[in-house]
Design an enzyme around this catalytic site. Structure first.
Site, PDB file in Angstrom:
ATOM      1  N   HIS A  92       2.989  -2.373  -5.474  1.00  0.00           N
ATOM      2  CA  HIS A  92       2.271  -1.342  -6.241  1.00  0.00           C
ATOM      3  C   HIS A  92       1.684  -1.929  -7.535  1.00  0.00           C
ATOM      4  O   HIS A  92       2.047  -1.501  -8.640  1.00  0.00           O
ATOM      5  CB  HIS A  92       3.208  -0.157  -6.564  1.00  0.00           C
ATOM      6  CG  HIS A  92       2.461   1.116  -6.872  1.00  0.00           C
ATOM      7  ND1 HIS A  92       2.965   2.363  -6.573  1.00  0.00           N
ATOM      8  CD2 HIS A  92       1.259   1.334  -7.468  1.00  0.00           C
ATOM      9  CE1 HIS A  92       2.101   3.286  -6.967  1.00  0.00           C
ATOM     10  NE2 HIS A  92       1.059   2.685  -7.518  1.00  0.00           N
TER      11      HIS A  92
ATOM     12  N   ASP B  55      -0.419  -1.649  -0.683  1.00  0.00           N
ATOM     13  CA  ASP B  55       0.004  -1.836  -2.078  1.00  0.00           C
ATOM     14  C   ASP B  55       1.049  -0.789  -2.439  1.00  0.00           C
ATOM     15  O   ASP B  55       1.670  -0.880  -3.499  1.00  0.00           O
ATOM     16  CB  ASP B  55      -1.200  -1.724  -3.023  1.00  0.00           C
ATOM     17  CG  ASP B  55      -0.812  -1.991  -4.477  1.00  0.00           C
ATOM     18  OD1 ASP B  55      -0.039  -2.953  -4.706  1.00  0.00           O
ATOM     19  OD2 ASP B  55      -1.256  -1.252  -5.369  1.00  0.00           O
TER      20      ASP B  55
ATOM     21  N   GLY C  29     -13.322   8.777  -3.888  1.00  0.00           N
ATOM     22  CA  GLY C  29     -13.283   9.253  -5.277  1.00  0.00           C
ATOM     23  C   GLY C  29     -13.655   8.108  -6.196  1.00  0.00           C
ATOM     24  O   GLY C  29     -14.391   7.202  -5.815  1.00  0.00           O
TER      25      GLY C  29
END
Ligand code: NDP
Ligand code: DGY
Length: 328
Positions: A293, A269, A163
């Site tokens: 994150h 992550d 994407g």
């Protein structure tokens, strides 16, 4: 007789960057309740705080489900999440109530792609482990096989979910001398041709890739996608990187794959849960690099995300255009 318009109520679930707060403060249409902390609002507080609210600005760690929507009540017109991921929103319940949703696609693509490349390189070239060796005296002299890892030059990279972010990652990796780009997902992508990307079945991607990057969204079909069977199809020398959502990975199976030599290394992550408990088995492994994150964590990106979230919120409460409205 003078009529005074009643202000709309909005609830903001976390302290957000100034770029967003300034727009909110300058707006004359709403009265703001802010959970003025960097830590999440406790659920009970949130359920109380949203009562009667017209707009909710939330984070990816706030679960927006039927209980919360019921607590908010019928005034709620818009939920604006300061994230591109919307897996924390129970969309079926939100749609039933006719509530609009705003999110932040695109503005964090570059920052997240950059971080994913950094994580891939750190994992493949063992940077955290190497830094530790310098500090703990493990670096005694230059040795031919000390801290060897895997390089991108001449490699095959597989991206699961090409994407916005997946494509931005691929664009950044190709100049390292990557020979083949494979990708899988639901549909072939026209812009993948610019990189000679090959749309392949997942099993082909797993068997042929030296680096596997997960950048798909979390959905029922992708939940637990990376499991025992998945890792067993990868090369023993392959490096796995996930910057999408933790729940795409079965972490017990990943641990097994990393400790049994089924795969070479992993960089994450995102995890389940977040934060990952400090005694989690994955954190004991030298061949697993875990980040908290931080994909979109540049000052500028977070400022833009905050501003966009507030603009979505304001559009939603006034029933006007939202710059990034989720169509669902
Ligand atoms: P996009 O919607 O542009 O891309 C999502 C990709 O996921 C698409 O390529 C889509 O493929 C793929 N996908 C969806 N369902 C499936 C499926 N069932 N099987 C395989 N692939 C699937 O979103 P973005 O690129 O902007 O963001 C992707 C995700 O990254 C976010 O949803 C979020 O979870 C995560 N993220 C993480 C960040 C971090 O800090 N680590 C920062 C920002 C985002 P197709 O088009 O073929 O349907
Ligand atoms: C998102 O936006 O979905 C990320 O996970 C955080 O930026």
């Amino acid at each position: 007789m003078q009529t005074v318009a009643k202000l709309m109520k909005v609830y903001v679930t976390r302290r957000i960057p100034q770029e967003g707060m300034k727009i909110l403060s300058a707006s004359s249409v709403c009265e703001v309740s802010l959970w003025d902390s960097d830590e999440p609002v406790p659920r009970a507080e949130l359920l109380k705080g949203v009562q009667g609210t017209h707009g909710l600005l939330c984070m990816l760690s706030d679960k927006i489900d039927a209980e919360l929507l019921d607590a908010a009540g019928p005034n709620l017109k818009v939920i604006s999440t300061m994230s591109v991921g919307f897996d924390h929103l129970v969309l079926g319940e939100i749609k039933k109530r006719g509530i609009r949703v705003g999110y932040t696609p695109g503005v964090l693509t570059d920052a997240t792609a950059e971080l994913t490349v950094a994580l891939l390189l750190a994992t493949a070239r063992r940077l955290p482990e190497a830094v530790e060796e310098v500090k703990n005296g493990g670096w005694t002299c230059w040795k031919p096989l000390m801290m060897c890892g895997y390089g991108l030059s001449g490699s095959t990279v597989g991206v699961i979910g090409l994407g916005r972010i997946g494509m931005a990652i691929a664009r950044r990796l190709m100049p390292f001398g990557v020979k083949r780009l494979l990708y899988s997902g639901r549909t072939a992508k026209a812009d993948a041709t610019e990189l000679n990307g090959e749309f392949v079945p997942l099993d082909t991607l797993l068997a042929e890739s030296d680096f596997i990057v997960v950048s798909c969204s979390l959905a029922p079909e992708t939940q637990g996608l990376c499991d025992k069977a998945f890792f067993s199809k990868m090369k023993k020398t392959a490096v796995f990187v996930n910057s999408s959502r933790g729940a795409v990975v079965n972490q017990e199976d990943l641990y097994e794959a990393l400790t049994s030599g089924q795969i070479a290394a992993a960089g994450l992550d995102v995890t389940t849960p977040e934060p990952l408990p400090t005694n989690h088995p994955l954190l004991t492994l030298k061949n697993c690099v875990v980040l908290p994150h931080i994909g979109s964590a540049t000052y500028s990106t977070r400022g833009i995300m905050a501003a966009l979230s507030v603009q979505n919120l304001l559009g939603g409460i006034q029933g006007t255009e939202m710059p990034s409205e989720l169509k669902f």
